[in-house]
Every structure is written in C-alpha cells, then in structure tokens.
Design an enzyme around this catalytic site. Structure first.
Site, PDB file in Angstrom:
ATOM      1  N   ASP A 173      40.112  11.348  26.668  1.00 55.75           N
ATOM      2  CA  ASP A 173      40.007  12.214  27.836  1.00 55.75           C
ATOM      3  C   ASP A 173      38.559  12.345  28.320  1.00 55.75           C
ATOM      4  O   ASP A 173      37.655  11.690  27.793  1.00 55.75           O
ATOM      5  CB  ASP A 173      40.616  13.576  27.502  1.00 55.75           C
ATOM      6  CG  ASP A 173      41.504  14.117  28.607  1.00 55.75           C
ATOM      7  OD1 ASP A 173      41.224  13.835  29.787  1.00 55.75           O
ATOM      8  OD2 ASP A 173      42.479  14.834  28.305  1.00 55.75           O
ATOM      9  N   TRP A 217      40.973  10.394  34.724  1.00 53.62           N
ATOM     10  CA  TRP A 217      41.546  11.000  35.926  1.00 53.62           C
ATOM     11  C   TRP A 217      41.218  10.245  37.213  1.00 53.62           C
ATOM     12  O   TRP A 217      41.289  10.818  38.303  1.00 53.62           O
ATOM     13  CB  TRP A 217      41.126  12.471  36.089  1.00 53.62           C
ATOM     14  CG  TRP A 217      40.807  13.186  34.831  1.00 53.62           C
ATOM     15  CD1 TRP A 217      41.553  13.206  33.684  1.00 53.62           C
ATOM     16  CD2 TRP A 217      39.647  13.989  34.560  1.00 53.62           C
ATOM     17  NE1 TRP A 217      40.930  13.976  32.731  1.00 53.62           N
ATOM     18  CE2 TRP A 217      39.764  14.459  33.234  1.00 53.62           C
ATOM     19  CE3 TRP A 217      38.532  14.355  35.319  1.00 53.62           C
ATOM     20  CZ2 TRP A 217      38.807  15.271  32.634  1.00 53.62           C
ATOM     21  CZ3 TRP A 217      37.580  15.165  34.727  1.00 53.62           C
ATOM     22  CH2 TRP A 217      37.721  15.609  33.404  1.00 53.62           C
ATOM     23  N   GLY A 218      40.860   8.976  37.132  1.00 52.51           N
ATOM     24  CA  GLY A 218      40.493   8.217  38.319  1.00 52.51           C
ATOM     25  C   GLY A 218      39.069   8.440  38.777  1.00 52.51           C
ATOM     26  O   GLY A 218      38.659   7.899  39.816  1.00 52.51           O
ATOM     27  N   ASP A 239      45.937  14.779  37.116  1.00 53.19           N
ATOM     28  CA  ASP A 239      47.234  14.922  36.464  1.00 53.19           C
ATOM     29  C   ASP A 239      48.372  15.068  37.468  1.00 53.19           C
ATOM     30  O   ASP A 239      48.229  15.689  38.519  1.00 53.19           O
ATOM     31  CB  ASP A 239      47.254  16.159  35.560  1.00 53.19           C
ATOM     32  CG  ASP A 239      46.418  15.967  34.304  1.00 53.19           C
ATOM     33  OD1 ASP A 239      45.704  14.960  34.209  1.00 53.19           O
ATOM     34  OD2 ASP A 239      46.485  16.837  33.426  1.00 53.19           O
TER      35      ASP A 239
END
Length: 571
Positions: A173, A217-218, A239
């Site tokens: 993450d 997350w791009g 998300d």
C-alpha cells in the site's frame, strides 16, 4: 487502500496540478528510457484470483474470519474455478517492531501467529497473501491513528521475513509515503515508484516466488512507469469503496480507458477488488462490474463475506466463461471502442484462440432494448456466444439487439469474424487559422505521446474550450449529400480525479453542427497529464449540408472540455 469515505480527495487547481503531473510525467519517461529491467518473477502470468476481506470488513478481520474464508473458498467451489489466494489486508500488523527490528503481528488479531496461519492456508491447498505498506505506517480506516507498521526503509528484512512466513502474495500500500505525519497524499511531492521498486527488489532477493501487488491508488500513473517493470499488478485508481456505488464503477472505467494497452502476461491493471455480493449495487451492476473487470484482465479478488453468499453472488463469481476470459494466456485487455453518451459503451479485445470478447454496457437507468453494432469493433458479421448465459447465438450480422437491465451489459465471444470496411477520415487541425476561437479558447504547443510509447511528437492543441470559450471548425466538407457524418476527435484530457463526481475522470463536450442543437459527448481522460493524446473518439452527428461550408462548434457552458488536436470527418 484509499477511499473517499475515510478521507476527502485532495483538490488541486488545474494549473498547479497540471504542472506537478507534467513534472512527474518527465520523471517517469526518463526512468522508462534508462531502465531495462522487466519483472519476471515466475508468478502472475495471468491475473490473480482469490479473496481479500477489505470491502466487507475493512481493517477489522480476525484470524478466525480468515480461516473461515479460506475454508469457504474450498466449500463453495471457488478454489476449483481459480480463486486460490487467501489474502490478509490491513489490521494484522503490529504497531512496533520487536527487539531485533523485525516486523510483528498483532497477537490479539492473529493469536496463533502469522506462520501458523500461513500453514493453515497452505494446508487447504490455497496460497497465502500478506499486506504491508511502502510508507512509514500502514493504511487504516480510523483516520491514520492506528499507526500499523509499514515497510519503508525495512524492505530487505521485511521481504525476507514475509517469505519465511510462507507468503505467496504481497499487497503493498501507499499510506504515509511522504512522512510520518502525512497519512494520505494523492499528489505527493516525491516519486512513489522507488518505494515500490525497493520492495520488488527485496522480494527478488528472497528467491521465493511472491506475486507483487502494487497498491498506490493510481498515483503518478503507475501503468506508465511502466507497471510491468515494477509489479505483477498495479492499482489504477482510488478504492472502489466502501461504500461502493455505480459512480465508483464509472470513475474506474473512465480511468482505465487510456491504459488498457499496458496489460500483458505478468503485469496487469488492477481496477481494485470486487464488490460482488456487497450492498449498494444491483445484480445487473454487479454483473457488469465483474464482466468488465474480467475482460480488462484486472485481478479478480472477491471481497465479500463468504459465510453465506447468495446464489446470485456465486453465479456471478463462478462464471467459468468470464473467468476463462480473465485467465486467457494472451493477457490482452479489452479496450475502449465507442461511447454513445448516456446510452452505452462498447469495449472489445483479442483472445488467444483468435476470437474477440465484447462488453457492451448500458448507461441508462432503466431496462431497455440495446443494439450493438458490430462495425464498432471492425466486424460485419461473426459467430457469437453469450458469455453471461452461455447461449450460442449463431451467426450475427451487422448488429445484435438484446434486452438489458439498467446498468447491465451484453458480453459476447465472437469468432470467425468478417471484417467491416473501415471508415476513412478527412482531418481538420483544431489550431488551423481558418477556425474560430472565442471566449478565451486558445492554442498551445505540446510534445504529446500516444498509446504505450513514451515517444513524443510536437503538436498544437486548442484549450480553454468551455466556460464561455468555444472552438469552431469552419469549412468542413459535408460531401455530396450532407446528412449524418461519423466524426473522430483527437484530444488531450488530463483532468483525473480520485473521487466520484458528476463526470468522474471525463469531461463533457457539447458539439453543434451548423448552429443546430448541441449534442453532449462524455470524453474520458486520455492520461494523467496534459501531454497524452487520445485518438479516434467517435461520434455520429447529423445536420451536415453538401459542400465545404459546414461548421462544427465545440463548447461547454459550465465546465471545461478537453484540449482538441484535430477533428476527423468520415468521407
């Protein structure tokens, strides 16, 4: 795991955000030009399939729940159709390292320990996935107050420990990536790629085949790093939820439009975990969600409570025809072909056996009869199978019409396709001196790239169209008969977002022919910076007259349209 429910998306003025994104665009292209390392870790040759608890349980999953979910993958026959990863998500980590500096687990969450849980999962014939973070601390759902351990600056020792615990998968993450006090940063002032490559390289040192799932997350357009050099998958967006909504699906669909070409065996666009089985999406919406994720070669990670799933949920998740599309060894994603604004989308892509998969999405809010034109994917006829029902449809010619639920879809496998005659276009440059720019619309020069190539070419586009600014193409040839013409727009739209909006990851354009009523056109982003060109957005418009006296005006009364490079008119 970032979402708008727990933290509102940052908003940055277009000019400052565009400058920052262009800076990182330059950094990424330089990295691409100098790097020759391709990820080849022996895993992830097809998209990952399995279970992750986050969309159902957030960060509150217990060891007992993980064991139940693992057993349910077996009992429900999900492992038998390909779902073989049992993945942990946030919440299992300790909050401080042990005396030896090693990563720890929360013994109240995992009382028997991570190694024992891994042995249990492996004992069921499943693979075991762990979760960590490329920042100082991990993500949580309590505003950053949990301070779960992250792996930044501890990559080598953490990777070795994860491998020793039997990890087959690592979701990595992006919280606290900038500092120990910056929980979430959608536009970080540092490059994120080195955080991810550090763990990639650390995993390689372990000699254990661990699928590496990059979950940033791009941020900073990971597909164009390129992602295939960094992970087996990379998140393309914020998300999907929770809470999920149909707008979440639209946001992610628009964000993946410009990067579908980056999918290949060993590396895939990750459109986030599945919401099939969770509340807030209708059955038809869940089916569309699953079908497009499968066809786009996104990992298929179930993220619902498996203790008592409905028959409807299992029917969607266990559709072996769509799973076969997802796991097709060619590894090519469907790509965006045509959008009929407020009506339907058409996506298609190749399969290893030479056939073509097509996904047609109903944008309307009610059930209706929907017609798919085969010419939109370059065919005049083909032999078709309905991949949702399994029905053989025989030979279809020119078009196929079906009744489709609100936000539902038609998913076809086409074989023995006969090609349609491709249209040819006469192109008109937006910056031509013969055109009319008004209300602030103006030209700018840009070195633009297209597709997967980092190669750029100098072009001139017209921007600041909308909010009073207009671009009028003059002297357009309507041919000998006028009438309806197929138009092709080449444009740049770098206005991406991490939150759900009225037109998420797209811009509205209104197009008028010869002063007639303006037609709304919704144009997805072309990339995450203002130097990536989208070519060939098709729109059919009426109102042309014979000869070379036609005008096509582009406007938006209340927002910005994309920047336009040229207009093509079918001959």
């Amino acid at each position: 795991m970032l979402n708008t429910a727990r933290l509102a998306a940052m908003t940055v003025p277009l000019t400052s955000r565009g400058s920052l994104v262009l800076l990182w665009r330059t950094v990424l292209l330089l990295g691409l030009a100098t790097s020759s390392l391709a990820l080849d870790n022996g895993v992830g040759t097809t998209p990952a399939m399995g279970w992750n608890p986050y969309n159902a349980f957030l960060c509150d999953t217990t060891e007992a729940q993980y064991k139940v979910a693992a057993q349910q993958l077996i009992n429900l026959g999900l492992r038998d159709v390909g779902y073989d990863y049992l993945n942990l998500d946030c919440g299992w980590q300790g909050r401080q390292r042990n005396a030896s500096g090693q990563f720890t687990w929360d013994s109240t969450i995992i009382p028997n320990g991570i190694p024992a849980l891994g042995e249990y999962v492996h004992g069921l014939g499943l693979k075991f996935g762990l979760y960590s973070d490329g920042g100082y601390f991990g993500c949580d759902f309590v505003g950053g107050t949990a301070k779960y351990l992250g792996s930044l600056h501890h990559e080598v020792e953490d990777a070795a420990l994860f491998a020793a615990w039997g990890a087959d998968y690592l979701k990595y993450d992006n919280c606290y990536a900038v500092s120990e006090t910056d929980f979430v940063n959608y536009f970080p002032p540092i490059p994120i790629k080195p955080h991810m490559t550090a763990m990639r390289d650390a995993l390689a040192l372990t000699k254990r085949p661990v699928l590496f799932s990059v979950c940033n997350w791009g941020v900073q357009d990971p597909a164009r790093w390129p992602g295939t050099e960094v992970g087996n998958s990379w998140r393309t967006s914020n998300d999907i939820g929770p809470p999920v909504s149909w707008n979440s699906i639209i946001r992610i669909i628009n964000q993946v439009v410009p990067i579908t070409q980056f999918s290949e065996p060993g590396g895939f666009n990750d459109m986030d975990m599945l919401e099939v089985g969770n509340a807030r999406l209708t059955a038809a919406e869940q089916q569309t969600h699953f079908a497009l994720w499968a066809a786009a070669k996104s990992p298929l990670l179930i993220s619902t409570d498996l203790t008592n799933p409905s028959a409807q949920t299992l029917n969607i998740l266990k559709n072996t025809r769509l799973i076969a599309v997802n796991q097709d060894p060619l590894g090519k994603s469907v790509s965006f072909k045509r959008r009929y604004t407020n009506d339907h989308d058409v996506w298609s892509g190749p399969l290893a056996d030479g056939s073509t998969v097509v996904v047609v999405i109903n944008w309307q809010n009610s059930a209706r009869s929907l017609t798919f034109n085969l010419a939109d994917i370059g065919f005049s006829s083909a032999t078709a199978v309905d991949l949702i029902t399994g029905a053989s449809l025989g030979r279809i010619s020119a078009s196929y019409t079906s009744t489709v639920a609100a936000h539902g879809s038609v998913v076809l496998k086409l074989s023995s396709g006969a090609p349609a005659l491709a249209p040819t276009f006469t192109f008109y440059a937006a910056s031509s001196a013969s055109n009319t720019l008004a209300g602030g619309a103006n030209a700018r020069a840009v070195n633009a790239s297209t597709g997967a190539s980092p190669t750029t070419s100098p072009i001139t586009v017209v921007g600041f169209v909308g909010n009073g600014g207009t671009l009028t193409f003059n002297g357009i040839d309507g041919g000998v008969s006028g009438g309806t013409k197929l138009l092709a727009f080449d444009y740049i739209n770098g206005d991406y977002t991490f939150s759900n909006t009225a037109c998420p990851n797209c811009r509205n354009t209104f197009v008028s022919v010869n002063g007639g009523a303006a037609v709304q056109v919704q144009m997805p982003i072309s990339g995450q910076s203002w130097d990536i060109l989208f070519s060939g957005y098709l729109v059919s418009l009426s109102g042309f007259t014979p000869g070379r006296t036609n005008t096509v005006q582009i406007s938006n009364p209340s927002a910005w349209a994309p920047d336009f490079y040229r207009l093509g008119v079918a001959i």
